[in-house]
Enzyme design. Sequence first.
Site, PDB file in Angstrom:
ATOM      1  N   LYS A  38       3.640  12.882  -6.366  1.00 10.86           N
ATOM      2  CA  LYS A  38       3.981  11.641  -7.063  1.00 10.86           C
ATOM      3  C   LYS A  38       4.445  11.951  -8.477  1.00 10.86           C
ATOM      4  O   LYS A  38       3.902  12.837  -9.144  1.00 10.86           O
ATOM      5  CB  LYS A  38       2.765  10.712  -7.071  1.00 10.86           C
ATOM      6  CG  LYS A  38       3.042   9.297  -7.594  1.00 10.86           C
ATOM      7  CD  LYS A  38       1.801   8.426  -7.450  1.00 10.86           C
ATOM      8  CE  LYS A  38       2.013   7.015  -7.991  1.00 10.86           C
ATOM      9  NZ  LYS A  38       0.799   6.179  -7.858  1.00 10.86           N
ATOM     10  N   SER A  92       1.309   1.716  -5.845  1.00 16.35           N
ATOM     11  CA  SER A  92       2.436   2.336  -6.520  1.00 16.35           C
ATOM     12  C   SER A  92       2.867   3.675  -5.916  1.00 16.35           C
ATOM     13  O   SER A  92       3.903   4.223  -6.292  1.00 16.35           O
ATOM     14  CB  SER A  92       2.074   2.556  -8.002  1.00 16.35           C
ATOM     15  OG  SER A  92       0.966   3.449  -8.128  1.00 16.35           O
ATOM     16  N   SER A 126      -3.538   2.027  -4.913  1.00 21.87           N
ATOM     17  CA  SER A 126      -2.182   2.577  -4.887  1.00 21.87           C
ATOM     18  C   SER A 126      -1.970   3.721  -3.910  1.00 21.87           C
ATOM     19  O   SER A 126      -0.832   4.127  -3.685  1.00 21.87           O
ATOM     20  CB  SER A 126      -1.768   3.031  -6.289  1.00 21.87           C
ATOM     21  OG  SER A 126      -1.712   1.945  -7.173  1.00 21.87           O
TER      22      SER A 126
END
Length: 502
Positions: free
Chosen positions: A77, A152, A176
Site C-alpha cells: 500500500k 482505503s 480499511s
Amino acid sequence: MFDMNAIELSNSIKSKKLSVAEAVGAYINTIKNTDGEYNAFISLAEDDALDRAKTVQAKIDAGEALSPLAGVPIGVKDNISTMGIKTTCASKMLAGYTPVFNATAVDRLEQAGMVVVGKLNMDEFAMGGSTETGAFGPVRNPWDTSRVAGGSSGGSAAAVAAREVPLTLGSDTGGSIRQPCAFCGVTGIKPTYGAVSRYGLVAFASSLDQIGPIGKDIDDCAAMLSIISGQDGRDNTCVIEKPFDLGTAPAHTPAPPNLHNTKIGLPHNYLESGIDDEVKNSILSAAKDFESAGASVEEFDMPLMDYIIPAYYVIACAEASSNLSRYDGLKYGYRSEGAETLSEVYRLSRSEGFGIEVKRRIMLGSFVLSSGYYDAYYKKALQTRALVKDAYSKLFGRFDMLLSPVAPTTAYRLGENVGDPVKMYMGDIYTASVNLAGLPAVSLPCGFDGQGLPIGFQLVGDAFSEEKLVWAAQAYQQITDHHTKKPGDVAASAQKQGGPST
C-alpha cells in the site's frame, strides 16, 4: 501458477519447479496487461524487483532458510515506506516523494525473501472508504469494474482478487483492510494494535492505524503476519513480546476442523436494520458453518452501537488534523508555485495539495480540538472509547470470539456515495469499534449476492488472540470454498448460492 496460494508458490520455487525471476516476471507482466482495467497499482518497480529476484534466488540456491513465503512477489500500500520506490499516499501533496528507508514491515518481508513489485492505490492518506479519493483515480473492483473495491486499502484487495500479486500489505484505521477484503472476495487480518510496528507507515490516526496482510486465504495471511509481527525499538507502541508463530495452528493438520468448546458471539442488533438481506443471510449461514464445525454460536446485543461512528470519526479526524499539520509547504511535500508570502505558502500549498476528503477531515479535527469544543466533542469521544473497550472486555469473558458483518452492503457503484460523506462514514459501522478497542480481526469471504458480488464477515478476538482467530478461520476455509473463487467465477458463484442469490 496464478491459482496457487503464496505458500504453494514458494514451495514450487524451493523445489526448483519455478525460479523467483520467472514468478516475479510473470506477475509483473500480468500487472502490465491487466491493471489498466483495475487501477490497483500506482507504481511498478520492475527493475528493482527483478534484481531482488536474483538475490533471493541465490539465497534459496545456497540453502538459506528464509520463510514459507520466500520468492513470492508482493504489493505494498502506498502509505507504507519503501526505500527507492515512490510513496505518495495517493496524494498530490507527496507526489514524487521517494523514501530513503523501508518501513519495518517491509524490511522484515524482504529479509524473509519476498519481493516488492510495486505500490498500491488507496484513498488519499487512507481517508475514505472506497478508494475514490486518491489523486490517481479510483480502483475498480475486479468482480465488477463499475463498482468500488472498498477502502482505503482498495488497491491492496483488488490486486489480490485480480491475481496481480498473491499477497499485499494494507493498513487498517477503521476497517480499511477488512472492508476491501469483503468487497473483493479475499482474506485479510487486522492485527492487534501493538502487534505490528507502525514505523514507516505514514500516519493518519496514530492510535488507530495498524499494518496487516491481505491474501487469497488465511494460511497466506497468517504466514505473512508471523513475519511482520514482533517488537521494534523504533515504535514504542509495538508492545508484543515476540512475533506470532501461526504456522502451528491446529487447522494446519489434515484432521477435520474441530471447534468444540469454542464460543462465538453473534451481535443481534448488527443484523436488525440497515443491512442488506443477502449480507445478513450469508452471515447467518457462516454462523451455521461454525456450528457444524463444533462451535456454539450465541446471539447478544452489541452495546454502544449508536456511539461508535461519532466517537471514531471525532478521534480519527482529531489525530489526522495533528498528523497532517506537518505538510505545510515548507519542510517537504507539495509547495504552491503561486505563493508569495508565508501565509500564502501555508494556505495555497495545503489547499492545492490536499483533496476534498482530506481537507474535510482536517477541518473537522481542528474543530473538535479547538478551544470551547474540546470537552464537548473530543473528550466525550475518548470517554466513549473507554466504554467500548470495557464492553469488549466483558464480551470476551463470555465468548472466545465474535462473528459479525464487515459492511452492510456489497460493493456499490463508483461515485454512488462519494458525494455523501455521512453515508460513506456509516459504512464503518461494524468495523470501527475494533480499532477503537485495539483488537484483532480477520475478514473472510462467505458468499455472494444475487449479482455475483462477494460478501464477507469478520471474526473479532481479544487482544493478541490472533492464533485463536486464525485457527477458527482455517477451520471455516476447510469446510467452505468461497475463498477459492475468483472474478471469472461470478456466474458460477451466483448460481451456487441458494434463495435470492440464484
